[in-house]
Design an enzyme around this catalytic site. Structure first.
Site, short mmCIF file in Angstrom:
data_model
loop_
_atom_site.label_atom_id
_atom_site.label_comp_id
_atom_site.label_asym_id
_atom_site.label_seq_id
_atom_site.Cartn_x
_atom_site.Cartn_y
_atom_site.Cartn_z
N ASN A 37 0.88 -1.17 0.00
CA ASN A 37 0.00 0.00 0.00
C ASN A 37 0.91 1.22 0.00
OD1 ASN A 37 -1.85 2.02 0.44
ND2 ASN A 37 -2.18 1.52 2.61
N LYS A 71 0.15 4.26 -0.23
CA LYS A 71 -0.45 5.45 0.40
C LYS A 71 -0.21 6.68 -0.49
CE LYS A 71 0.47 3.23 4.78
NZ LYS A 71 0.29 3.28 6.20
N HIS A 81 -9.32 1.03 4.50
CA HIS A 81 -8.05 1.18 5.23
C HIS A 81 -8.26 2.06 6.47
CE1 HIS A 81 -3.93 2.30 6.17
NE2 HIS A 81 -3.60 1.17 5.57
N GLU A 108 -6.62 4.37 7.66
CA GLU A 108 -6.40 5.81 7.47
C GLU A 108 -7.62 6.47 6.83
OE1 GLU A 108 -2.63 5.37 5.48
OE2 GLU A 108 -1.80 4.64 7.36
N GLU A 168 -5.73 -5.59 10.13
CA GLU A 168 -4.72 -4.57 10.42
C GLU A 168 -5.02 -3.90 11.75
OE1 GLU A 168 -2.56 -3.23 6.75
OE2 GLU A 168 -4.30 -1.96 6.80
N GLY A 196 2.13 1.73 10.65
CA GLY A 196 3.05 2.86 10.53
C GLY A 196 3.71 3.25 11.84
N SER A 224 3.11 -2.78 10.18
CA SER A 224 4.57 -2.81 10.34
C SER A 224 5.17 -4.17 10.01
CB SER A 224 4.97 -2.34 11.75
OG SER A 224 4.50 -1.03 11.97
N GLY A 270 2.75 -1.31 4.24
CA GLY A 270 2.86 0.11 3.94
C GLY A 270 4.32 0.50 3.76
#
Ligand code: PEP
Length: 255
Positions: free
Chosen positions: A13, A15, A99, A101, A171, A177, A217, A238
């Site tokens: 991903n 981002k 996601h 985020e 996740e 992150g 992570s 990510g």
């Protein structure tokens, strides 16, 4: 992972990273590094404006390029959004939905995740559906309830046939992150809970065929241990998906 029953999926991903030129350079670098590593799907989900360049660079390789989101309406007054048909029209086959985020910063809810997932599946896209608990929920001991509820709400109204095109990415939000990773045992336990909910919804045989990734992570150091767990069938990655050597090491761990 259980390769006898399920396809392993290693997906990056990106981002909000990589211009078209940067994506071209990245794909040209990583293409030979992952060539022939066919025991897993290799996917990079890219910002909309970067997809075409990444796809062009990935032509003829085992790398697929996906999108990071999709709107649920076919077209209309939704400024800034992109429809499933638009993605299909440029050759996109896979899209991330839900996601954390998007949920955290852009008001995404289980209801809109469900609508987007339905629209994407109806258009023939494959969906990487993200869900997971926040830190407070894990600390309060309600992780299993949270992911069970998300699984039910996000997949409401989706048939067993459509589910064949869904990959679930578990996740834990506290691990995304942050450099914090769920232990392999935590990842296994929660992925197994999700599979149990799928078994309740669709039957055990169907649940056994669904790829469930871990994301949070994941990197070149912890991937092998996480992927060794029986219900962890891949990774959504990510930070490490921006570094060819790190991402390749994760693909290697899935071989
Ligand atoms: C992600 O963006 O889905 C993710 C897991 O990010 P990171 O690997 O950086 O934690």
């Amino acid at each position: 992972m259980n390769p006898a029953k399920r396809r392993t999926v290693i997906a990056g991903n990106w981002k909000m990273n990589f211009t078209p030129a940067e994506a071209t350079e990245f794909i040209n670098t990583i293409k030979p590094m992952v060539a022939g590593k066919d025991n897993c799907d290799v996917i990079f989900c890219a910002p909309y404006v970067t997809i075409a360049a990444a796809m062009e660079a990935a032509k003829g390789s085992n790398i697929k390029i996906g999108a990071e989101n999709v709107h649920f309406a076919p077209k209309g007054a939704y400024t800034g959004e992109v429809s499933a048909e638009m993605l299909k029209a440029i050759g996109v086959e896979v899209v991330i939905i839900g996601h954390s985020e998007r949920r955290q910063y852009f008001g995404e809810t289980d209801e809109t995740v469900n609508l987007r997932t339905k629209a994407a599946l109806e258009a023939g896209l494959r969906v990487i559906l993200c869900l997971g608990e926040v830190k407070e929920q894990r600390l309060s001991g309600i992780t299993n309830e949270v992911v069970a509820m998300q699984t039910k709400l996000d997949l409401a109204g989706i048939s067993a046939e459509q589910l064949k095109n869904v990959v679930i990415a578990y996740e834990p939000v506290w691990a995304i992150g942050t450099g914090l990773t769920a232990t392999p045992e935590q990842a296994q336990e929660t992925c197994a809970v999700i599979r149990g909910v799928l078994a309740d919804m669709y039957g055990a045989d169907v649940a056994e065929t669904v790829t469930i990734q871990y994301g949070g992570s994941m990197n070149e150091k912890n991937a092998a241990e996480l992927l060794a767990k029986p219900d962890v069938d891949g990774g959504l990655i990510g930070g490490a998906s921006l570094v060819p050597e790190k991402f390749t090491a994760i693909v290697d761990a899935a071989q």
